[in-house]
Design an enzyme around this catalytic site. Structure first.
Site, mmCIF file in Angstrom:
data_model
loop_
_atom_site.group_PDB
_atom_site.id
_atom_site.type_symbol
_atom_site.label_atom_id
_atom_site.label_comp_id
_atom_site.label_asym_id
_atom_site.label_seq_id
_atom_site.Cartn_x
_atom_site.Cartn_y
_atom_site.Cartn_z
ATOM 1 N N GLY A 1 0.941 -1.527 0.069
ATOM 2 C CA GLY A 1 0.350 -0.144 0.089
ATOM 3 C C GLY A 1 0.736 1.243 -0.163
ATOM 4 O O GLY A 1 2.048 1.304 0.570
ATOM 5 N N ASN A 2 0.163 2.376 -0.499
ATOM 6 C CA ASN A 2 0.780 3.721 -0.388
ATOM 7 C C ASN A 2 0.529 4.363 0.827
ATOM 8 O O ASN A 2 -0.577 4.744 0.738
ATOM 9 C CB ASN A 2 0.521 4.365 -1.734
ATOM 10 C CG ASN A 2 1.227 5.834 -1.866
ATOM 11 O OD1 ASN A 2 1.738 6.065 -0.785
ATOM 12 N ND2 ASN A 2 1.160 6.324 -2.953
ATOM 13 N N ASP B 1 15.518 16.647 -1.511
ATOM 14 C CA ASP B 1 16.189 17.979 -0.876
ATOM 15 C C ASP B 1 16.316 18.717 -2.335
ATOM 16 O O ASP B 1 16.315 18.642 -3.406
ATOM 17 C CB ASP B 1 17.490 17.529 -0.637
ATOM 18 C CG ASP B 1 17.548 16.687 0.513
ATOM 19 O OD1 ASP B 1 16.697 16.151 1.263
ATOM 20 O OD2 ASP B 1 18.620 15.741 0.890
ATOM 21 N N GLY C 1 18.776 22.674 2.573
ATOM 22 C CA GLY C 1 18.202 22.045 1.606
ATOM 23 C C GLY C 1 17.189 21.202 1.857
ATOM 24 O O GLY C 1 16.691 20.253 1.259
ATOM 25 N N TYR D 1 11.470 18.352 4.293
ATOM 26 C CA TYR D 1 11.722 17.019 5.051
ATOM 27 C C TYR D 1 11.740 17.317 6.453
ATOM 28 O O TYR D 1 11.265 16.844 7.375
ATOM 29 C CB TYR D 1 13.100 16.495 4.733
ATOM 30 C CG TYR D 1 13.368 15.162 5.326
ATOM 31 C CD1 TYR D 1 13.091 13.912 4.764
ATOM 32 C CD2 TYR D 1 14.488 15.220 6.346
ATOM 33 C CE1 TYR D 1 13.401 12.812 5.404
ATOM 34 C CE2 TYR D 1 14.901 13.962 7.027
ATOM 35 C CZ TYR D 1 14.261 12.872 6.669
ATOM 36 O OH TYR D 1 14.772 11.683 7.174
HETATM 37 N N1 CAA Z 1 25.076 25.730 4.486
HETATM 38 C C1 CAA Z 1 25.448 26.986 3.783
HETATM 39 N N2 CAA Z 1 25.514 27.236 2.551
HETATM 40 C C2 CAA Z 1 25.647 26.241 1.829
HETATM 41 C C3 CAA Z 1 25.213 24.531 2.202
HETATM 42 C C4 CAA Z 1 25.354 24.641 3.533
HETATM 43 N N3 CAA Z 1 25.154 23.571 4.127
HETATM 44 N N4 CAA Z 1 25.255 23.870 1.139
HETATM 45 C C5 CAA Z 1 25.380 24.736 -0.036
HETATM 46 N N5 CAA Z 1 25.444 25.938 0.672
HETATM 47 C C6 CAA Z 1 25.649 27.353 -0.609
HETATM 48 C C7 CAA Z 1 26.635 27.156 -1.660
HETATM 49 O O1 CAA Z 1 27.732 27.196 -1.042
HETATM 50 C C8 CAA Z 1 26.120 27.929 -2.546
HETATM 51 O O2 CAA Z 1 26.426 29.060 -2.194
HETATM 52 P P1 CAA Z 1 26.624 30.352 -3.466
HETATM 53 O O3 CAA Z 1 25.248 30.527 -4.109
HETATM 54 O O4 CAA Z 1 27.011 31.650 -2.637
HETATM 55 O O5 CAA Z 1 27.736 29.895 -4.406
HETATM 56 C C9 CAA Z 1 24.551 27.775 -2.370
HETATM 57 O O6 CAA Z 1 24.340 27.370 -1.057
HETATM 58 C C10 CAA Z 1 23.929 26.785 -3.274
HETATM 59 O O7 CAA Z 1 22.420 27.035 -3.373
HETATM 60 P P2 CAA Z 1 21.622 25.952 -4.089
HETATM 61 O O8 CAA Z 1 20.283 26.282 -4.048
HETATM 62 O O9 CAA Z 1 22.244 26.154 -5.567
HETATM 63 O O10 CAA Z 1 22.083 24.499 -3.581
HETATM 64 P P3 CAA Z 1 22.680 23.200 -4.407
HETATM 65 O O11 CAA Z 1 21.527 22.865 -5.459
HETATM 66 O O12 CAA Z 1 23.895 23.492 -4.631
HETATM 67 O O13 CAA Z 1 22.196 22.199 -2.985
HETATM 68 C C11 CAA Z 1 21.199 20.531 -1.736
HETATM 69 C C12 CAA Z 1 20.923 21.943 -2.385
HETATM 70 C C13 CAA Z 1 21.168 19.490 -2.875
HETATM 71 C C14 CAA Z 1 19.903 20.508 -1.257
HETATM 72 C C15 CAA Z 1 22.228 20.662 -0.856
HETATM 73 O O14 CAA Z 1 22.292 21.767 -0.109
HETATM 74 C C16 CAA Z 1 22.370 19.224 -0.170
HETATM 75 O O15 CAA Z 1 22.571 18.283 -0.580
HETATM 76 N N6 CAA Z 1 22.060 19.602 1.146
HETATM 77 C C17 CAA Z 1 22.291 18.561 2.290
HETATM 78 C C18 CAA Z 1 20.804 17.872 2.433
HETATM 79 C C19 CAA Z 1 20.827 16.533 3.436
HETATM 80 O O16 CAA Z 1 21.642 16.760 4.343
HETATM 81 N N7 CAA Z 1 19.932 15.735 3.188
HETATM 82 C C20 CAA Z 1 20.099 14.621 4.071
HETATM 83 C C21 CAA Z 1 19.505 13.448 3.281
HETATM 84 S S1 CAA Z 1 19.561 11.861 4.550
HETATM 85 C C22 CAA Z 1 18.489 12.086 5.560
HETATM 86 O O17 CAA Z 1 17.630 13.080 5.176
HETATM 87 C C23 CAA Z 1 18.175 11.254 6.451
HETATM 88 C C24 CAA Z 1 18.035 11.977 7.880
HETATM 89 O O18 CAA Z 1 17.192 11.876 8.316
HETATM 90 C C25 CAA Z 1 19.299 12.362 8.478
#
Ligand code: CAA
Length: 246
Positions: free
Chosen positions: A60-61, A94, A149, A153
């Site tokens: 199920g969904n 994310d 990001g 979530y």
């Molecule tokens: N803190 C501050 N600044 C950050 C950052 C951070 N953690 N990460 C990226 N930035 C900055 C970049 O340096 C960039 O800055 P500039 O624009 O000045 O160059 C800017 O933010 C990039 O912004 P974008 O919107 O373009 O972001 P992106 O597309 O490059 O990345 C993302 C977005 C893919 C969501 C990335 O931020 C990411 O992977 N974040 C982590 C998400 C995460 O932790 N997910 C967990 C998954 S597992 C899970 O969720 C299980 C659990 O319960 C723990």
């Protein structure tokens, strides 16, 4: 120890599978929910059988109320009334908020938060009537501290604990406990969604310097499901290697 019937949503996933095994190791009858088109329910059952586990599955969904209703009916017809519910199904989509599409927001809220209502609603009445129940919601460290990001979530995971605290009060006098577990970063496929440099940066922030293991979550699920944990309700237990404290 009384044998109980447990339902684990997302039971075929990385953390879910370890939870199913841990509950089975305690002698409970376990049903895992799975989603056709995403998970391989039958394949999972066969794999578990090869490891010596006999699990039931129910399809199920959980993000859809009617589908969740049918899934719980299937689970109960196979195993009996649910005494222990683990709400473990969840997804990430994310994106920074500026780039986040409505579908990314919506999918995460439906899968992570609506699902908790959709499934718990089916079993809570029976638990109250039978004067025993355990509801355990698998949230996240990012519901406690937020994460770049993950506005969708983190909101859904924080919402899960709000649900926990309210329902815990409603059923506290009925032998039913409701608790949240907030895992940190655990070594599952979900981590594959992260870029390597992002993941390495996160691990560098974890005082223990490593990802958690699914069985480190399953251990605490078992602890909360135990009859002797009868005075713990409305709690939020962090399991994150020190990434977030307090
Ligand atoms: N803190 C501050 N600044 C950050 C950052 C951070 N953690 N990460 C990226 N930035 C900055 C970049 O340096 C960039 O800055 P500039 O624009 O000045 O160059 C800017 O933010 C990039 O912004 P974008 O919107 O373009 O972001 P992106 O597309 O490059 O990345 C993302 C977005 C893919 C969501 C990335 O931020 C990411 O992977 N974040 C982590 C998400 C995460 O932790 N997910 C967990 C998954 S597992 C899970 O969720 C299980 C659990 O319960 C723990």
């Amino acid at each position: 120890m009384t044998q109980r019937v447990a339902l684990v949503t997302g039971g075929t996933g990385g953390i879910g599978t370890e939870i199913c095994k841990a509950l089975a190791d305690q002698g409970h009858k376990v049903v895992a929910s799975w989603l056709a088109g995403i998970d391989d329910g039958e394949g999972w059952v066969a794999k578990m059988k090869a490891e010596g586990y006999e699990f039931e599955i129910a399809e199920g969904n959980v993000s859809n109320f009617d589908s969740a209703t049918a899934m719980v009916k299937e689970a109960e017809s196979k195993a009996g009334p649910i005494d222990i519910l683990i709400n473990c199904a969840g997804i990430t989509r994310d994106s920074t908020l500026r780039k986040m599409k409505h579908e990314q927001w919506d999918a995460v809220m439906r899968s992570n938060l609506d699902s908790v209502f959709n499934v718990t609603k089916q079993v809570i009445g029976g638990m109250v009537d039978r004067k025993f129940g355990r509801v355990i919601n698998i949230s996240s460290v990012n519901g406690q501290k937020g994460q770049f990001g993950q506005a969708n979530y983190s909101a859904s995971k924080a919402g899960m604990h709000g649900f926990t605290m309210s329902l815990a009060q409603e059923v506290a006098r009925k032998g039913v406990t409701v608790n949240t577990i907030s895992p940190g970063y655990i070594a599952t496929q979900m981590m594959n969604t992260l870029k390597e440099e992002v993941l390495n940066g996160i691990i560098a922030q974890i005082p223990m310097g490593r990802l958690g293991k699914p069985d480190e979550i399953a251990w605490v699920v078992n602890f909360l499901a135990d009859e002797r944990s009868s005075f713990i309700t409305g709690a939020n237990i962090a399991i994150n290697g020190g990434l977030h404290m307090g």
